[in-house]
Design an enzyme around this catalytic site. Structure first.
Site, short mmCIF file in Angstrom:
data_model
loop_
_atom_site.label_atom_id
_atom_site.label_comp_id
_atom_site.label_asym_id
_atom_site.label_seq_id
_atom_site.Cartn_x
_atom_site.Cartn_y
_atom_site.Cartn_z
N LEU A 34 0.82 -1.22 0.00
CA LEU A 34 0.00 0.00 0.00
C LEU A 34 0.86 1.27 0.00
O LEU A 34 0.40 2.32 0.44
CB LEU A 34 -0.99 0.01 1.18
N SER A 126 8.46 -1.73 -19.61
CA SER A 126 7.98 -0.44 -20.11
C SER A 126 8.65 -0.11 -21.44
O SER A 126 9.80 -0.52 -21.69
CB SER A 126 8.36 0.63 -19.08
N TYR A 153 14.63 4.97 -12.64
CA TYR A 153 13.42 4.15 -12.81
C TYR A 153 13.51 3.31 -14.08
O TYR A 153 13.34 2.09 -14.07
CB TYR A 153 12.15 5.02 -12.85
N LYS A 157 13.95 -1.12 -15.00
CA LYS A 157 13.21 -2.01 -15.93
C LYS A 157 14.20 -2.79 -16.78
O LYS A 157 14.06 -4.00 -16.98
CB LYS A 157 12.27 -1.19 -16.80
N ARG A 299 9.85 19.53 -21.74
CA ARG A 299 10.19 18.94 -20.44
C ARG A 299 11.48 18.15 -20.61
O ARG A 299 11.60 17.35 -21.55
CB ARG A 299 9.05 18.02 -20.00
P1 NAD Z 1 1.03 1.78 -9.11
O1 NAD Z 1 1.95 2.58 -8.28
O2 NAD Z 1 -0.38 2.22 -9.21
O3 NAD Z 1 1.03 0.25 -8.61
C1 NAD Z 1 2.16 -0.35 -8.05
C2 NAD Z 1 1.72 -1.01 -6.75
O4 NAD Z 1 2.84 -1.67 -6.18
C3 NAD Z 1 1.21 -0.02 -5.73
O5 NAD Z 1 -0.04 -0.46 -5.25
C4 NAD Z 1 2.27 -0.05 -4.60
O6 NAD Z 1 1.68 0.14 -3.33
C5 NAD Z 1 2.84 -1.44 -4.78
N1 NAD Z 1 4.21 -1.62 -4.32
C6 NAD Z 1 5.31 -0.87 -4.64
N2 NAD Z 1 6.41 -1.38 -4.05
C7 NAD Z 1 6.01 -2.48 -3.38
C8 NAD Z 1 6.66 -3.45 -2.57
N3 NAD Z 1 7.99 -3.39 -2.34
N4 NAD Z 1 5.93 -4.44 -2.03
C9 NAD Z 1 4.61 -4.52 -2.23
N5 NAD Z 1 3.93 -3.65 -2.97
C10 NAD Z 1 4.61 -2.64 -3.54
O7 NAD Z 1 1.68 1.66 -10.56
P2 NAD Z 1 1.07 1.12 -11.92
O8 NAD Z 1 0.92 2.27 -12.83
O9 NAD Z 1 -0.09 0.24 -11.66
O10 NAD Z 1 2.30 0.28 -12.44
C11 NAD Z 1 2.37 -1.13 -12.27
C12 NAD Z 1 3.65 -1.64 -12.90
O11 NAD Z 1 3.66 -1.29 -14.28
C13 NAD Z 1 4.93 -1.05 -12.30
O12 NAD Z 1 5.92 -2.04 -12.30
C14 NAD Z 1 5.29 0.05 -13.28
O13 NAD Z 1 6.65 0.32 -13.27
C15 NAD Z 1 4.86 -0.59 -14.60
N6 NAD Z 1 4.58 0.38 -15.66
C16 NAD Z 1 3.70 1.39 -15.44
C17 NAD Z 1 3.45 2.33 -16.46
C18 NAD Z 1 2.51 3.47 -16.23
O14 NAD Z 1 2.60 4.46 -16.97
N7 NAD Z 1 1.60 3.42 -15.27
C19 NAD Z 1 4.09 2.18 -17.70
C20 NAD Z 1 4.98 1.12 -17.88
C21 NAD Z 1 5.21 0.21 -16.85
C1 WQD Z 2 3.03 11.99 -22.05
C2 WQD Z 2 3.18 13.21 -22.95
C3 WQD Z 2 4.65 14.93 -22.09
C4 WQD Z 2 2.19 16.09 -18.69
C5 WQD Z 2 6.15 8.28 -18.48
C6 WQD Z 2 7.38 7.56 -18.00
C7 WQD Z 2 7.50 6.23 -18.67
C8 WQD Z 2 6.23 5.41 -18.54
C9 WQD Z 2 5.00 6.20 -18.84
C10 WQD Z 2 6.44 3.78 -16.81
C11 WQD Z 2 4.63 13.71 -23.03
C12 WQD Z 2 3.24 15.43 -22.22
C13 WQD Z 2 2.64 15.46 -19.83
C14 WQD Z 2 1.83 17.46 -18.76
C15 WQD Z 2 2.39 17.45 -21.09
N1 WQD Z 2 6.05 4.90 -17.22
N2 WQD Z 2 2.75 16.13 -21.01
N3 WQD Z 2 1.94 18.09 -19.97
O1 WQD Z 2 6.60 10.84 -20.46
O2 WQD Z 2 5.56 9.19 -22.07
O3 WQD Z 2 6.24 8.44 -19.88
O4 WQD Z 2 5.02 7.46 -18.18
O5 WQD Z 2 7.18 2.98 -17.25
O6 WQD Z 2 8.59 5.57 -18.12
O7 WQD Z 2 8.50 8.34 -18.31
O8 WQD Z 2 4.26 9.93 -20.08
O9 WQD Z 2 2.16 10.91 -19.28
O10 WQD Z 2 4.34 11.88 -18.44
O11 WQD Z 2 3.67 12.26 -20.81
O12 WQD Z 2 2.48 18.08 -22.17
O13 WQD Z 2 1.44 18.09 -17.78
O14 WQD Z 2 2.43 14.30 -22.39
O15 WQD Z 2 5.57 15.90 -22.50
O16 WQD Z 2 4.83 14.14 -24.34
P1 WQD Z 2 5.74 9.69 -20.68
P2 WQD Z 2 3.57 11.25 -19.55
#
Ligand code: NAD
Ligand code: WQD
Length: 343
Positions: A34, A126, A153, A157, A299
């Protein structure tokens, strides 16, 4: 029916995946500390599915706790490992915390899976591992070269993917599916679960919905001088429910297709790139709600354009993103309204 352990299962993508798994009849055990989610999500899941998943409030880096959980719930047929810290900016400020949490939790899981009969792992990776693909690699497929990570971060991955490959090489009984998500957005159509960003959102969609709700004055569009048709950045925005369904497909394949490769990697995206301005305009059109915005400078660290070639997932997993973007954007707005008690 098979039992799946879902780490990070009360988080954004995890909770949607738990719903899809349970709706397909799987038993689910969630492990989540959590740190970035709320136990109330369990009520949302129950309201959608009609039953609660098992839940363990535990830290995936804690071997003793994880061992107890694996002993308690045997047989566990597969693990989907979502648990990780995911804020890019925070990872630059606290790299050690990110390496410890994201790498430590995977190592612990793999060590435990080595001694338990549970041998199927699905890992959340990712598109960040591709960085900015060269023009000839757009749309990006799974064979495109990986680029140096732009943040700790992102590096976790890449390192975790390598750890999985090495562990599988050394242990022929271990199977893994690495899923590289593009940009997950939206919320469950019920509006009972969705994304819960902490503080000021970094990601585009939560910022758009909070601006539409009047919580933020205006959206800042980071740059309109990129080499793209309208000058703003392009991403592959993938509906979180479609993404969740891909995890069920991945588990089904691991449980039922013995001739699969030991480690398989899939891009999960729509195959279509949308610009920031297309998202903003699309949101206004889909919801009828205005999103005030200004164009500001770029950014730091942003990638200009990336979108997926999802054909491998289409053909081998039998999965594709189905939901029209208008419905996806509307789902994000309905979730924001639910959170803020707006009508
Ligand atoms: P999120 O933060 O909503 O979910 C991650 C969950 O993991 C949370 O509920 C957190 O409480 C739990 N958590 C973190 N560390 C923990 C630990 N040590 N033990 C137990 N629980 C733990 O994130 P999300 O967006 O649902 O992402 C899920 C996965 O997908 C992550 O691995 C993230 O890196 C990956 N991912 C997310 C995105 C995105 O844009 N949301 C994109 C690519 C990859
Ligand atoms: C999307 C687009 C911004 C906010 C991030 C992580 C990546 C992955 C997904 C986990 C970009 C633009 C955003 C704002 C804007 N996560 N933007 N104004 O950057 O593709 O990726 O999330 O693995 O690792 O880096 O996603 O949603 O931040 O941005 O103009 O206030 O929106 O510049 O072009 P991003 P994002």
């Amino acid at each position: 029916m098979a039992r799946i352990l879902v780490t990070g299962g009360t988080g954004y993508i995890g909770s949607h995946t738990v719903v899809e798994l349970m709706q397909q009849g799987y038993d689910v055990v969630i492990v989540d500390n959590l740190s970035n989610s709320n136990a109330e999500v369990l009520n949302g899941i129950e309201a959608i599915v009609g039953r609660k998943p098992d839940f363990e409030n535990a830290d995936c880096t804690n071997y003793v706790e994880m061992e107890r959980i694996f002993n308690t719930y045997q047989p566990i047929d597969g693990v989907i490992h979502f648990a990780a810290s995911k804020a890019v900016g925070e990872s630059v400020e606290q790299p050690l915390m990110y390496y410890r949490n994201n790498i430590g939790s995977l190592l612990t899981l793999l060590e435990i899976m080595h001694v338990f009969p549970t041998k199927n792992l699905v890992f959340s990776s990712s598109c960040t591992v591709y960085g900015q693909p060269d023009a000839e690699h757009l749309p990006v497929d799974e064979n495109a070269p990986l680029k140096k990570a732009l943040s700790p971060y992102g590096n976790t991955k890449k390192i975790n993917e390598d750890i999985i490959q090495d562990a599988a090489y050394a242990d022929a009984t271990l199977n893994a599916t690495i899923l590289r998500y593009f940009n997950p957005i939206g919320a469950h159509p019920s509006a009972l679960i969705g994304e819960l960003p902490n503080g000021v959102p970094n990601n585009l969609l939560p910022f758009v919905t909070q601006t539409a709700a009047g919580i933020r004055q205006e959206l800042k569009v980071f740059g309109n001088d990129y080499n793209t048709p309208d000058g703003s950045c392009i991403r592959d925005y993938i509906y979180v429910v479609d993404l969740a369904k891909a995890h069920v497909k991945a588990i089904e394949r691991m449980l039922n297709v013995p001739e699969r490769e030991q480690v398989e990697i899939f891009n999960l995206g729509t195959g279509r790139g949308l610009s920031v301005l297309e998202i903003v305009n699309g949101f206004e059109k889909a919801t009828g709600v205005r999103v005030p915005y200004t164009i500001v400078g770029r950014r730091e660290g942003d990638i200009e354009q990336v979108w997926a070639a999802p054909q491998k997932a289409n053909n081998i997993l039998g999965w594709s993103a189905q939901t029209p973007i208008e419905d996806v954007l509307r789902s994000a707005w309905n979730w924001e309204k639910h959170l803020r008690n707006l009508s």
